[in-house]
Design an enzyme around this catalytic site. Structure first.
Site, PDB file in Angstrom:
ATOM      1  CB  CYS B  33       8.822  59.485  25.058  1.00 24.63           C
ATOM      2  SG  CYS B  33       9.874  60.707  23.986  1.00 24.63           S
ATOM      3  CB  CYS B  36      12.290  58.767  23.726  1.00 28.22           C
ATOM      4  SG  CYS B  36      11.945  60.399  24.674  1.00 28.22           S
TER       5      CYS B  36
END
Lengths: 320, 108
Positions: B33, B36
Site C-alpha cells: 500500500c 501506508c
C-alpha cells in the site's frame, strides 16, 4: 527570516524527482517540497504511489512496482544532495522576484518560508471524484480512490469501477485478483482506453461492462451496498448491488496555489512555452501539472529533466 | 522502525490494547500500500514526540485478518485510536501530520 534557496522544486512524482536528480548533479542544491500524505494522488511520490506494476517504464523488462520506482528515484536524488521536506506549498508569490516567496503552513504569515531564485512546479494531478450523494460518507467504507490499497478487502465480492479510460481498466483488471465480479460503469457506449487495455479487459471473464450509465448515488448503511445509475440514453434509473465502488474518471491538475500567479490554460493546467518555461521568468513546470495529453511516468520524468536543464541555464545566464 | 512503535498481531492485540496505560493508535497497513508507506515516517515522528502519552502500534493486515475483520477495516491506511481497550476514533486514509494530531487531540 525566510531561508534562501537557489532552486525549489514543488512536487515529488517522477517529474519533481527527476528534476531533483539533474539539479542536484548540477550543484544547485535543490529543495524538494514533496507534498503531504493523503490517499489520493496528491501526495509525496504522486500518482505512482497508488499503482502496482508499472510495465512501460524503460529499463525494467519485468516491470516495477510504482512505489518502488519512486523510492529508487528519491534515493537517487538524495544521493546527489537534494533535500526533501514533507510539506505542501500553501502560497506562492511569483509577482515580485526573483527571488520568489514560497510559503509552507500558514499562507497568511507575513514572511515566506523560503525565497527561491528559481522554481520548478511539478505538483502533478489528482483523481477526480464523482461528487454524488453518498460518496463522501462512504469513503473508506467501500468507496475508494485506491484500488491497490483497498481491493484486498473485497475478496469474492462484487465491485463497480467507474470510468472508461486506461486507469479505470487498469483498476478493473487489478481488482479481478480479488473480486468475484467487476462491473465497469461508463457513461458512454465506448471506452477511451488504449487498445491493449481494452483487449485485456474485454478478454477477462470477471469483467462486465455497463454502458451509458451515469452514477447518481452511492447507497449503503455503514458500508456500500450498491450504486444508483441512470441510463444516459433512456433516462431509466436502476440500482446495481455492489460492495465497493472505485472511481477512475480522470484527473485535475494540482494548481490551486498557482491561480493568479502563472498563466493557466482553460482546463487549469499550467501553460508552458517552448519547453518548460511558464509565463513567469524563472518559474518552470513539468510533469502532469502541465500535461493533460501524454500523462506517463516516463514523459513526466523526461519533462522533469528538461525543467532542471532549463532552470540551470536560466540561473547561469543571470549569473546566479 | 522507532523503538517506541510496537508491532501487534492477532494473538497479542487484545491484551496489548487493553493493558496499555496510554491510548494506542493502531495503524492497519500492508506492504503493498503506497499511502501506508507515505504515512509511516509521520507515525514514527508522532511516536517519538508523544512518547509516554500515546502508543503507536502497527498491525499488518495481510497476516492478521481476525483483528482487521473485527474492526471492519476496508481501506488502508486506517488508523484506529483505542482508549481503555475501546475504539474511540477512526481515521481513514493517509493524512498530513498536523491534521492527524488535530483529529486525535480530543482523545490525548
Amino acid at each position: 527570516m525566510p531561508e534562501y534557496r537557489t532552486l525549489l522544486i514543488a512536487g515529488s512524482g517522477p517529474a519533481g524527482l527527476t528534476a531533483a536528480v539533474y539539479a542536484a548533479r548540477a550543484q544547485l542544491e535543490p529543495l524538494v517540497v514533496e507534498g503531504e500524505p493523503s490517499s489520493t494522488s496528491d501526495q509525496p511520490g504522486g500518482q505512482l504511489m497508488l499503482t502496482t506494476d508499472v510495465e512501460n517504464y524503460p529499463g525494467f523488462p519485468e516491470g516495477i512496482m510504482g512505489p518502488e520506482l519512486i523510492t529508487a528515484m528519491r534515493a537517487q536524488a538524495a544521493r546527489f544532495g537534494a533535500e526533501l521536506v514533507t510539506a505542501k506549498v500553501s502560497r506562492f508569490d511569483l509577482g515580485s522576484g526573483p527571488p520568489f516567496g514560497v510559503w509552507m503552513g500558514d499562507p497568511g504569515s507575513p514572511e515566506p518560508t523560503y525565497l527561491a531564485e528559481a522554481i520548478i512546479v511539478a505538483t502533478g494531478a489528482r483523481s477526480l471524484m464523482l461528487g454524488v450523494p453518498g460518496e463522501d460518507r462512504l469513503l473508506g467504507y467501500g468507496v475508494s480512490t485506491c484500488a491497490t490499497c483497498d481491493g484486498f478487502f473485497f475478496r469474492n465480492q462484487e465491485i463497480a469501477v467507474v470510468g472508461g479510460g486506461d486507469s479505470a481498466l487498469e483498476e478493473a483488471l487489478f481488482l479481478t485478483r480479488f473480486a468475484s465480479k467487476v462491473v465497469v460503469v461508463h457513461r458512454r457506449d465506448q471506452l477511451r482506453a488504449s487498445r491493449i487495455m481494452r483487449d485485456r479487459a474485454g478478454a477477462n471473464p470477471t469483467i462486465e461492462f455497463l454502458w451509458n450509465a451515469q452514477v447518481t448515488e452511492v447507497v449503503g448503511d455503514g458500508k456500500v451496498s450498491g450504486i444508483k445509475v441512470r441510463d444516459t440514453v433512456t433516462g431509466a434509473q436502476s440500482e446495481l448491488a455492489v460492495n465497493a465502488m472505485f472511481v477512475a474518471i480522470g484527473h485535475e491538475p494540482n494548481t490551486g496555489v498557482l491561480v493568479g500567479q502563472v498563466e493557466l490554460r482553460d482546463n487549469g493546467y499550467v501553460k508552458t512555452f517552448g519547453g518548460t518555461r511558464t509565463s513567469v521568468e524563472g518559474v518552470f513546470a513539468c510533469g502532469d501539472v502541465q500535461d493533460d495529453y501524454y500523462r506517463q511516468a516516463v514523459t513526466s520524468a523526461g519533462s522533469g529533466c528538461m525543467a532542471a536543464i532549463d532552470a540551470e541555464r536560466w540561473l547561469e545566464a543571470r549569473g546566479a | 522502525m522507532s523503538e517506541k512503535i510496537v508491532t501487534l498481531d492477532d494473538a497479542t492485540f487484545d491484551e496489548h490494547v487493553k493493558a496499555s496505560d496510554v491510548p494506542v493508535l493502531v495503524d492497519f497497513w500492508a506492504e503493498w500500500c503506497g499511502p501506508c508507506k507515505v504515512i509511516a515516517p509521520v507515525l514514527e515522528e508522532i511516536a517519538e514526540e508523544q512518547a509516554g502519552k500515546l502508543q503507536i502500534g502497527k498491525l499488518n493486515i495481510d497476516d492478521n485478518l481476525d483483528v482487521t475483520r473485527r474492526y471492519d477495516v476496508m481501506s488502508i491506511p486506517t488508523l484506529i485510536l483505542f482508549k481503555d481497550g475501546e475504539a474511540k476514533a477512526r481515521l481513514v486514509g493517509a493524512k498530513p501530520k498536523g491534521q492527524l494530531l488535530q483529529e486525535l487531540a480530543a482523545y490525548l
